[in-house]
Design a protein around this motif. Structure first.
Motif, PDB file in Angstrom:
ATOM      1  N   TYR A  96      -7.052   2.637  -0.510  1.00 26.56           N
ATOM      2  CA  TYR A  96      -6.014   1.913  -0.056  1.00 26.56           C
ATOM      3  C   TYR A  96      -4.621   1.995  -0.763  1.00 26.56           C
ATOM      4  O   TYR A  96      -3.539   2.090  -0.528  1.00 26.56           O
ATOM      5  CB  TYR A  96      -6.256   0.562   0.279  1.00 26.56           C
TER       6      TYR A  96
ATOM      7  N   LYS B 284      -1.068   3.529  -0.289  1.00 28.19           N
ATOM      8  CA  LYS B 284       0.302   2.584  -0.226  1.00 28.19           C
ATOM      9  C   LYS B 284       1.136   3.084  -1.353  1.00 28.19           C
ATOM     10  O   LYS B 284       2.548   3.204  -1.328  1.00 28.19           O
ATOM     11  CB  LYS B 284       0.078   1.063  -0.534  1.00 28.19           C
TER      12      LYS B 284
ATOM     13  N   GLY C 234       2.068  -9.284  -1.033  1.00 23.46           N
ATOM     14  CA  GLY C 234       0.966  -9.586  -1.789  1.00 23.46           C
ATOM     15  C   GLY C 234      -0.360  -9.756  -0.832  1.00 23.46           C
ATOM     16  O   GLY C 234      -0.279  -9.161   0.076  1.00 23.46           O
TER      17      GLY C 234
ATOM     18  N   VAL D  90      -1.978 -11.530   2.252  1.00 20.26           N
ATOM     19  CA  VAL D  90      -1.324 -12.068   3.541  1.00 20.26           C
ATOM     20  C   VAL D  90      -2.699 -12.464   4.268  1.00 20.26           C
ATOM     21  O   VAL D  90      -3.511 -11.640   4.450  1.00 20.26           O
ATOM     22  CB  VAL D  90      -0.282 -11.220   4.204  1.00 20.26           C
TER      23      VAL D  90
ATOM     24  N   THR E 231      -4.246 -12.329   7.326  1.00 20.46           N
ATOM     25  CA  THR E 231      -4.295 -11.707   8.430  1.00 20.46           C
ATOM     26  C   THR E 231      -5.602 -11.176   8.839  1.00 20.46           C
ATOM     27  O   THR E 231      -6.567 -11.127   8.111  1.00 20.46           O
ATOM     28  CB  THR E 231      -3.277 -10.449   8.602  1.00 20.46           C
ATOM     29  N   PRO E 232      -5.870 -10.813  10.090  1.00 19.00           N
ATOM     30  CA  PRO E 232      -6.999 -10.156  10.456  1.00 19.00           C
ATOM     31  C   PRO E 232      -7.359  -8.976   9.471  1.00 19.00           C
ATOM     32  O   PRO E 232      -8.588  -8.903   9.042  1.00 19.00           O
ATOM     33  CB  PRO E 232      -6.956  -9.423  11.930  1.00 19.00           C
TER      34      PRO E 232
HETATM   35  N1  NAP Z   1      -2.767  -8.482   4.891  1.00 18.55           N
HETATM   36  C1  NAP Z   1      -2.276  -8.486   3.648  1.00 18.55           C
HETATM   37  O1  NAP Z   1      -2.677  -9.027   2.920  1.00 18.55           O
HETATM   38  C2  NAP Z   1      -1.572  -7.074   3.238  1.00 18.55           C
HETATM   39  C3  NAP Z   1      -1.068  -7.157   2.180  1.00 18.55           C
HETATM   40  C4  NAP Z   1      -0.133  -5.925   1.890  1.00 18.55           C
HETATM   41  C5  NAP Z   1       0.371  -5.164   2.605  1.00 18.55           C
HETATM   42  N2  NAP Z   1      -0.229  -5.171   4.124  1.00 18.55           N
HETATM   43  C6  NAP Z   1       0.162  -4.173   5.107  1.00 18.55           C
HETATM   44  O2  NAP Z   1       0.621  -4.878   6.092  1.00 18.55           O
HETATM   45  C7  NAP Z   1       0.641  -4.140   7.308  1.00 18.55           C
HETATM   46  C8  NAP Z   1       0.211  -4.985   8.419  1.00 18.55           C
HETATM   47  O3  NAP Z   1      -1.266  -5.744   7.996  1.00 18.55           O
HETATM   48  P1  NAP Z   1      -1.918  -6.481   8.648  1.00 18.55           P
HETATM   49  O4  NAP Z   1      -2.289  -7.473   7.352  1.00 18.55           O
HETATM   50  O5  NAP Z   1      -1.042  -7.256   9.656  1.00 18.55           O
HETATM   51  O6  NAP Z   1      -3.044  -5.974   9.416  1.00 18.55           O
HETATM   52  P2  NAP Z   1      -3.984  -6.548  10.530  1.00 18.55           P
HETATM   53  O7  NAP Z   1      -3.800  -7.939  10.881  1.00 18.55           O
HETATM   54  O8  NAP Z   1      -5.027  -5.704  10.661  1.00 18.55           O
HETATM   55  O9  NAP Z   1      -2.970  -5.570  11.593  1.00 18.55           O
HETATM   56  C9  NAP Z   1      -2.539  -4.247  11.728  1.00 18.55           C
HETATM   57  C10 NAP Z   1      -1.981  -3.823  12.843  1.00 18.55           C
HETATM   58  O10 NAP Z   1      -1.951  -2.279  12.811  1.00 18.55           O
HETATM   59  C11 NAP Z   1      -2.303  -1.836  14.084  1.00 18.55           C
HETATM   60  N3  NAP Z   1      -2.966  -0.640  13.975  1.00 18.55           N
HETATM   61  C12 NAP Z   1      -4.092  -0.568  13.238  1.00 18.55           C
HETATM   62  N4  NAP Z   1      -4.175   0.687  13.398  1.00 18.55           N
HETATM   63  C13 NAP Z   1      -3.478   1.521  14.298  1.00 18.55           C
HETATM   64  C14 NAP Z   1      -3.597   2.675  14.758  1.00 18.55           C
HETATM   65  N5  NAP Z   1      -4.451   3.509  14.351  1.00 18.55           N
HETATM   66  N6  NAP Z   1      -2.495   2.855  15.669  1.00 18.55           N
HETATM   67  C15 NAP Z   1      -1.610   1.950  15.968  1.00 18.55           C
HETATM   68  N7  NAP Z   1      -1.715   0.656  15.494  1.00 18.55           N
HETATM   69  C16 NAP Z   1      -2.610   0.430  14.616  1.00 18.55           C
HETATM   70  C17 NAP Z   1      -3.156  -2.992  14.611  1.00 18.55           C
HETATM   71  O11 NAP Z   1      -2.888  -3.054  16.111  1.00 18.55           O
HETATM   72  P3  NAP Z   1      -4.182  -3.728  16.996  1.00 18.55           P
HETATM   73  O12 NAP Z   1      -4.183  -5.213  16.778  1.00 18.55           O
HETATM   74  O13 NAP Z   1      -3.997  -3.401  18.439  1.00 18.55           O
HETATM   75  O14 NAP Z   1      -5.614  -3.092  16.596  1.00 18.55           O
HETATM   76  C18 NAP Z   1      -2.410  -4.510  14.175  1.00 18.55           C
HETATM   77  O15 NAP Z   1      -1.113  -4.629  14.936  1.00 18.55           O
HETATM   78  C19 NAP Z   1      -0.316  -2.843   6.957  1.00 18.55           C
HETATM   79  O16 NAP Z   1       0.579  -1.747   6.450  1.00 18.55           O
HETATM   80  C20 NAP Z   1      -1.067  -3.640   5.501  1.00 18.55           C
HETATM   81  O17 NAP Z   1      -1.481  -2.395   4.644  1.00 18.55           O
HETATM   82  C21 NAP Z   1      -1.147  -6.267   4.431  1.00 18.55           C
END
Ligand code: NAP
Length: 115
Positions: free
Chosen positions: A20, A24, A51, A53, A55-56
């Motif tokens: 991952y 990134k 950092g 978050v 989320t799901p």
């Molecule tokens: N959570 C953390 O700690 C964290 C930290 C640093 C960076 N991030 C980054 O933040 C971003 C959002 O992450 P999140 O934590 O919000 O994750 P999340 O809750 O799992 O949400 C991911 C989103 O991406 C969509 N998605 C996943 N696969 C997809 C695909 N193939 N095509 C289109 N849409 C797709 C999902 O849609 P559906 O709901 O319809 O499946 C969902 O809306 C990501 O880039 C992640 O790497 C997250």
């Protein structure tokens, strides 16, 4: 305006998430090059590095400690960064300093840490 969500995970490779992190890290570097390319056209490229978050995506991880941020706060930070046309933003901001330290740990030490 281009804004993309990268991650602190892309700042240094760690045993717990280096695939991952590699994705990134590539995104961060791509955005850096794109920013350099588009600056003369007046296009801003904002690299967002959250950092931890709540989320799901992180539902499987036990969320303990002050470093976990609610998605609403991170979303507000993203909007602010876009409004200010920032180049790179860590969210919450404390991660800028955490990652500054992490990036500067010598590799000979870092390779032995369990992160
Ligand atoms: N959570 C953390 O700690 C964290 C930290 C640093 C960076 N991030 C980054 O933040 C971003 C959002 O992450 P999140 O934590 O919000 O994750 P999340 O809750 O799992 O949400 C991911 C989103 O991406 C969509 N998605 C996943 N696969 C997809 C695909 N193939 N095509 C289109 N849409 C797709 C999902 O849609 P559906 O709901 O319809 O499946 C969902 O809306 C990501 O880039 C992640 O790497 C997250």
């Amino acid at each position: 305006m281009v804004a993309a969500i990268s991650s602190v995970a892309g700042d240094r490779g760690r045993q717990s998430n280096y695939v991952y992190g590699a994705a990134k890290g590539m995104l961060t570097l791509f955005l850096q090059g794109l920013r350099n390319r588009l600056v003369r056209a007046g296009v801003s490229v904002v690299t967002i590095k959250p950092g931890f978050v709540d989320t799901p995506m992180t539902a499987h991880i036990e969320k303990k400690g002050l470093l976990w941020a609610p998605p609403e706060a991170v979303a507000q930070g993203i909007l602010r960064a876009i409004a200010k046309r920032r180049d790179v933003v860590y969210l919450p901001g404390v991660w800028r300093w955490i990652m500054l330290i992490i990036r500067h740990i010598p590799e000979a030490v870092f390779k032995r840490l369990e992160l």
